[in-house]
Design a protein around this motif. Structure first.
Motif, PDB file in Angstrom:
ATOM      1  N   MET A  71      36.257  66.360  66.137  1.00 21.91           N
ATOM      2  CA  MET A  71      36.502  65.483  64.597  1.00 21.91           C
ATOM      3  C   MET A  71      37.511  66.321  64.074  1.00 21.91           C
ATOM      4  N   HIS A  72      38.299  65.522  63.128  1.00 23.94           N
ATOM      5  CA  HIS A  72      39.146  66.203  62.168  1.00 23.94           C
ATOM      6  C   HIS A  72      39.001  65.927  60.721  1.00 23.94           C
ATOM      7  N   GLY A  73      39.482  67.001  60.108  1.00 21.66           N
ATOM      8  CA  GLY A  73      39.347  66.725  58.787  1.00 21.66           C
ATOM      9  C   GLY A  73      38.027  66.330  58.011  1.00 21.66           C
ATOM     10  N   ALA A  74      38.155  65.204  56.981  1.00 26.30           N
ATOM     11  CA  ALA A  74      37.021  64.721  55.986  1.00 26.30           C
ATOM     12  C   ALA A  74      35.768  64.211  57.096  1.00 26.30           C
ATOM     13  N   GLU A  75      36.329  63.615  58.347  1.00 22.69           N
ATOM     14  CA  GLU A  75      35.470  63.138  59.330  1.00 22.69           C
ATOM     15  C   GLU A  75      34.369  64.090  59.687  1.00 22.69           C
ATOM     16  N   GLU A 114      29.631  63.744  47.426  1.00 20.92           N
ATOM     17  CA  GLU A 114      30.622  62.444  47.501  1.00 20.92           C
ATOM     18  C   GLU A 114      31.857  62.868  47.770  1.00 20.92           C
ATOM     19  N   LEU A 115      32.537  62.190  48.783  1.00 16.74           N
ATOM     20  CA  LEU A 115      33.551  61.986  49.854  1.00 16.74           C
ATOM     21  C   LEU A 115      34.639  61.176  48.813  1.00 16.74           C
ATOM     22  N   ILE A 116      35.454  61.826  48.051  1.00 15.39           N
ATOM     23  CA  ILE A 116      36.650  60.982  47.422  1.00 15.39           C
ATOM     24  C   ILE A 116      37.875  60.906  48.143  1.00 15.39           C
ATOM     25  N   GLU A 117      38.208  59.560  48.392  1.00 15.90           N
ATOM     26  CA  GLU A 117      39.537  59.212  48.941  1.00 15.90           C
ATOM     27  C   GLU A 117      40.579  58.934  48.040  1.00 15.90           C
ATOM     28  N   ALA A 145      41.244  71.849  63.404  1.00 19.58           N
ATOM     29  CA  ALA A 145      40.488  70.672  63.001  1.00 19.58           C
ATOM     30  C   ALA A 145      40.851  70.371  61.628  1.00 19.58           C
ATOM     31  N   PHE A 146      41.316  71.158  60.622  1.00 18.46           N
ATOM     32  CA  PHE A 146      41.625  71.000  59.225  1.00 18.46           C
ATOM     33  C   PHE A 146      43.066  71.315  59.041  1.00 18.46           C
ATOM     34  N   ASP A 147      43.400  70.459  58.314  1.00 16.73           N
ATOM     35  CA  ASP A 147      44.927  70.935  57.299  1.00 16.73           C
ATOM     36  C   ASP A 147      45.079  72.279  56.746  1.00 16.73           C
ATOM     37  N   PRO A 148      45.974  72.776  57.186  1.00 15.69           N
ATOM     38  CA  PRO A 148      46.393  73.909  56.125  1.00 15.69           C
ATOM     39  C   PRO A 148      46.213  73.783  54.959  1.00 15.69           C
ATOM     40  N   GLY A 149      45.528  74.405  53.895  1.00 13.52           N
ATOM     41  CA  GLY A 149      45.582  74.341  52.481  1.00 13.52           C
ATOM     42  C   GLY A 149      44.447  73.397  52.199  1.00 13.52           C
ATOM     43  N   ALA A 150      43.875  72.842  53.101  1.00 17.57           N
ATOM     44  CA  ALA A 150      42.873  71.953  52.967  1.00 17.57           C
ATOM     45  C   ALA A 150      41.225  72.400  53.462  1.00 17.57           C
ATOM     46  N   LEU A 151      41.185  73.581  53.649  1.00 13.32           N
ATOM     47  CA  LEU A 151      39.864  73.857  54.542  1.00 13.32           C
ATOM     48  C   LEU A 151      38.714  73.747  53.600  1.00 13.32           C
ATOM     49  N   GLY A 209      38.933  68.900  54.207  1.00 15.63           N
ATOM     50  CA  GLY A 209      39.457  69.107  55.404  1.00 15.63           C
ATOM     51  C   GLY A 209      40.852  68.579  55.635  1.00 15.63           C
ATOM     52  N   ASP A 210      41.231  67.554  54.700  1.00 23.10           N
ATOM     53  CA  ASP A 210      42.611  67.173  54.790  1.00 23.10           C
ATOM     54  C   ASP A 210      43.084  67.061  53.396  1.00 23.10           C
ATOM     55  N   HIS A 211      44.274  66.315  53.341  1.00 24.08           N
ATOM     56  CA  HIS A 211      45.050  66.117  51.985  1.00 24.08           C
ATOM     57  C   HIS A 211      44.773  65.135  51.444  1.00 24.08           C
ATOM     58  N   ARG A 212      43.792  64.132  51.836  1.00 23.03           N
ATOM     59  CA  ARG A 212      43.599  62.828  51.598  1.00 23.03           C
ATOM     60  C   ARG A 212      42.011  62.489  51.036  1.00 23.03           C
ATOM     61  N   HIS A 213      41.433  63.570  51.209  1.00 20.30           N
ATOM     62  CA  HIS A 213      40.203  63.538  50.601  1.00 20.30           C
ATOM     63  C   HIS A 213      39.726  64.708  49.923  1.00 20.30           C
ATOM     64  N   THR A 214      38.777  64.600  48.932  1.00 20.36           N
ATOM     65  CA  THR A 214      38.265  65.587  47.958  1.00 20.36           C
ATOM     66  C   THR A 214      36.648  65.601  48.150  1.00 20.36           C
ATOM     67  N   LEU A 215      36.055  66.603  48.015  1.00 12.56           N
ATOM     68  CA  LEU A 215      34.562  66.825  48.222  1.00 12.56           C
ATOM     69  C   LEU A 215      34.195  67.101  46.657  1.00 12.56           C
ATOM     70  N   LYS A 216      33.188  66.360  46.256  1.00  8.13           N
ATOM     71  CA  LYS A 216      32.510  66.460  44.973  1.00  8.13           C
ATOM     72  C   LYS A 216      31.078  67.003  45.306  1.00  8.13           C
ATOM     73  N   ILE A 217      30.753  68.209  45.100  1.00  5.08           N
ATOM     74  CA  ILE A 217      29.498  68.843  45.407  1.00  5.08           C
ATOM     75  C   ILE A 217      29.067  69.966  44.345  1.00  5.08           C
ATOM     76  N   SER A 218      27.808  70.222  44.246  1.00  2.00           N
ATOM     77  CA  SER A 218      27.206  71.207  43.488  1.00  2.00           C
ATOM     78  C   SER A 218      27.473  72.626  43.985  1.00  2.00           C
ATOM     79  N   PRO A 219      27.700  73.599  43.379  1.00  2.34           N
ATOM     80  CA  PRO A 219      27.639  74.857  43.747  1.00  2.34           C
ATOM     81  C   PRO A 219      26.497  75.438  44.603  1.00  2.34           C
ATOM     82  N   GLU A 220      25.195  74.912  44.206  1.00  2.00           N
ATOM     83  CA  GLU A 220      23.924  74.774  44.733  1.00  2.00           C
ATOM     84  C   GLU A 220      23.847  74.479  46.088  1.00  2.00           C
ATOM     85  N   GLU A 221      24.534  73.329  46.229  1.00  7.47           N
ATOM     86  CA  GLU A 221      24.504  72.784  47.707  1.00  7.47           C
ATOM     87  C   GLU A 221      25.382  73.381  48.628  1.00  7.47           C
TER      88      GLU A 221
END
Length: 172
Positions: A12-16, A30-33, A106-112, A140-152
């Motif tokens: 798979m690649h990126g956010a997937e 939460e995965l934000i597109e 599998a990930f865009d540079p700058g979006a690991l 993982g890519d430049h079109r998605h952001t992950l919202k997550i707790s530091p604990e997670e």
């Protein structure tokens, strides 16, 4: 270098890949597109949040492989502190964009994403991020952001937790 089981995500690649990995770990996130962004400030704005809550995944290269530091996007990694945390050599340095593109295809540079289980490398989570209920980080890519707790992030990735930024946490 340590390797972790990310076999299901390998094709798979990126956010997937990130979403599949987190779902396997029963993580709360939460995965934000959004439109493509290439800077932390832009990504935070596109995701509808304030920039201070944005984290970045910094790739470090040592003689025996890579290390990952997850730090606030507004900060800079302190290589001396990171070397101590990782027990790394004096040769540890920031990885180049070319190395990142080659060795983490599998990930865009700058979006690991901030998970050693996906990257196959030891990591550290900076203590400054523990002050937030939820943080934003690359998915993982430049079109998605992950919202997550530091604990997670700690539960799923089991990073070391330490101060690895320039300056002391009290100065910020």
């Amino acid at each position: 270098m340590m390797h972790y089981d990310n076999e299901p995500e390998r094709a798979m690649h990126g956010a997937e890949a990130v979403a599949h990995f987190l779902d396997r770990k029963h993580a709360s996130y939460e995965l934000i597109e959004h439109h493509a962004t290439y800077a932390a400030q832009q990504e935070a704005s596109a995701a509808g949040s304030a920039a201070p809550r944005m984290a970045k995944t910094v790739v470090l290269h040592d003689t025996d492989g890579y290390r990952i530091a997850i730090i606030p996007a507004s900060e800079r990694v302190d290589l001396d502190k990171a070397r101590k945390v990782f027990g790394a050599s004096a040769d540890m340095r920031l990885a180049t964009e070319r190395e990142i593109a080659q060795d983490f295809p599998a990930f865009d540079p700058g979006a690991l994403p901030p998970f050693r289980g996906l990257l196959g490398t030891p990591e550290v989570l900076d203590t400054r991020l523990l002050h937030y209920h939820r943080i934003l980080c690359s998915a993982g890519d430049h079109r998605h952001t992950l919202k997550i707790s530091p604990e997670e992030i700690q539960r799923v990735g089991e990073p070391a937790v330490a101060d690895v930024c320039v300056g002391s946490p009290a100065e910020h």
